[in-house]
Design a protein around this motif. Structure first.
Motif, short mmCIF file in Angstrom:
data_model
loop_
_atom_site.label_atom_id
_atom_site.label_comp_id
_atom_site.label_asym_id
_atom_site.label_seq_id
_atom_site.Cartn_x
_atom_site.Cartn_y
_atom_site.Cartn_z
N PRO A 130 3.09 21.12 3.64
CA PRO A 130 3.12 22.22 4.59
C PRO A 130 3.70 23.51 4.20
N LEU A 131 4.50 23.46 3.30
CA LEU A 131 5.14 24.68 2.83
C LEU A 131 4.62 25.26 1.32
N TYR A 132 4.74 24.24 0.48
CA TYR A 132 4.25 24.60 -1.00
C TYR A 132 3.05 24.31 -1.49
N GLY A 133 1.94 23.64 -0.76
CA GLY A 133 0.57 23.87 -0.62
C GLY A 133 0.45 22.63 -1.67
N LYS A 134 1.39 21.96 -2.44
CA LYS A 134 0.71 20.92 -3.33
C LYS A 134 0.43 19.48 -2.79
N ILE A 135 -0.45 19.07 -3.30
CA ILE A 135 -1.13 17.73 -2.80
C ILE A 135 -0.01 16.47 -3.03
N VAL A 136 0.38 15.93 -1.87
CA VAL A 136 1.47 14.83 -2.10
C VAL A 136 0.92 13.49 -1.68
N VAL A 137 1.15 12.35 -2.36
CA VAL A 137 0.58 11.18 -1.87
C VAL A 137 1.80 10.30 -1.03
N ARG A 138 1.30 10.28 0.17
CA ARG A 138 2.13 9.60 1.23
C ARG A 138 1.57 8.10 1.32
N SER A 139 2.49 7.20 1.44
CA SER A 139 2.13 5.72 1.46
C SER A 139 2.74 4.90 2.68
N ASN A 140 1.97 3.99 3.08
CA ASN A 140 2.44 3.14 4.35
C ASN A 140 2.06 1.69 3.96
N LYS A 141 3.14 0.80 4.25
CA LYS A 141 2.80 -0.59 4.43
C LYS A 141 2.33 -1.26 5.41
N TYR A 142 1.53 -1.85 5.52
CA TYR A 142 0.81 -2.59 6.90
C TYR A 142 0.89 -4.22 6.60
N LYS A 143 1.28 -5.15 7.56
CA LYS A 143 1.27 -6.71 7.48
C LYS A 143 0.15 -6.66 8.24
N ALA A 144 -1.00 -7.31 7.63
CA ALA A 144 -2.13 -7.72 8.34
C ALA A 144 -2.29 -9.20 8.10
N HIS A 145 -3.19 -9.49 9.28
CA HIS A 145 -3.41 -11.18 9.58
C HIS A 145 -4.50 -11.54 8.57
N ASP A 146 -4.38 -12.74 7.67
CA ASP A 146 -5.33 -13.14 6.90
C ASP A 146 -5.60 -14.63 7.02
N GLU A 147 -6.51 -15.13 8.20
CA GLU A 147 -6.53 -16.37 8.69
C GLU A 147 -6.46 -17.40 7.58
N ALA A 148 -7.30 -17.13 6.49
CA ALA A 148 -7.62 -18.07 5.38
C ALA A 148 -7.01 -18.27 4.11
N ASN A 149 -6.02 -17.21 4.08
CA ASN A 149 -5.10 -16.90 2.92
C ASN A 149 -6.16 -16.65 1.62
N GLN A 150 -7.02 -16.07 1.79
CA GLN A 150 -7.98 -15.77 0.83
C GLN A 150 -7.94 -14.61 -0.08
N TYR A 151 -7.15 -13.65 0.44
CA TYR A 151 -6.88 -12.38 -0.36
C TYR A 151 -5.76 -12.49 -1.35
N ASN A 152 -5.80 -12.02 -2.39
CA ASN A 152 -4.77 -11.86 -3.55
C ASN A 152 -4.23 -10.47 -3.61
N GLU A 153 -2.97 -10.55 -4.65
CA GLU A 153 -2.36 -9.28 -4.90
C GLU A 153 -3.38 -8.45 -5.65
N GLY A 154 -3.59 -7.22 -5.44
CA GLY A 154 -4.73 -6.24 -6.23
C GLY A 154 -5.91 -6.02 -5.60
N ASP A 155 -6.34 -6.90 -4.66
CA ASP A 155 -7.50 -6.73 -3.86
C ASP A 155 -7.40 -5.40 -3.03
N ILE A 156 -8.47 -4.70 -3.00
CA ILE A 156 -8.88 -3.70 -2.41
C ILE A 156 -9.42 -4.16 -0.76
N VAL A 157 -8.68 -3.89 0.42
CA VAL A 157 -9.29 -4.38 1.53
C VAL A 157 -9.35 -3.52 2.66
#
Length: 93
Positions: free
Chosen positions: A40-67
């Motif tokens: 807001p003040l300096y105008g530089k592009i900053v990367v913000r991140s959040n972690k969300y816990k998500a339900h995966d019924e079949a345990n089919q997604y692995n680390e590194g997958d884009i979902v």
């Protein structure tokens, strides 16, 4: 004539796209969602991140997958998102 139309608009479901960083829990994955915002003040592009816990019924997604995750009703104390689809699977070398 007895048929009534539902005039309320369908509620849009929030969806986010992120990377799976942990799948060690049963039926749960942790998804890291990064967004780029302008400072807001300096105008530089900053990367913000959040972690969300998500339900995966079949345990089919692995680390590194884009979902894609969608918000829903709370499934536990910290989990109110569920994985809707796999966008890109991680490449194993």
């Amino acid at each position: 004539m007895s048929e009534t139309q539902n005039t309320t608009p369908a509620k849009r479901q929030r969806t986010l796209i992120g990377k799976v960083v942990s799948n060690k829990m049963d039926k749960t994955v942790v998804v890291l969602v990064e967004r780029r915002t302008k400072h807001p003040l300096y105008g530089k592009i900053v990367v913000r991140s959040n972690k969300y816990k998500a339900h995966d019924e079949a345990n089919q997604y692995n680390e590194g997958d884009i979902v894609e995750i969608a918000e829903g009703r709370p499934l536990s104390r910290s989990k109110s998102w569920s994985v809707t689809r796999l966008i890109e699977a991680v490449r194993v070398i």
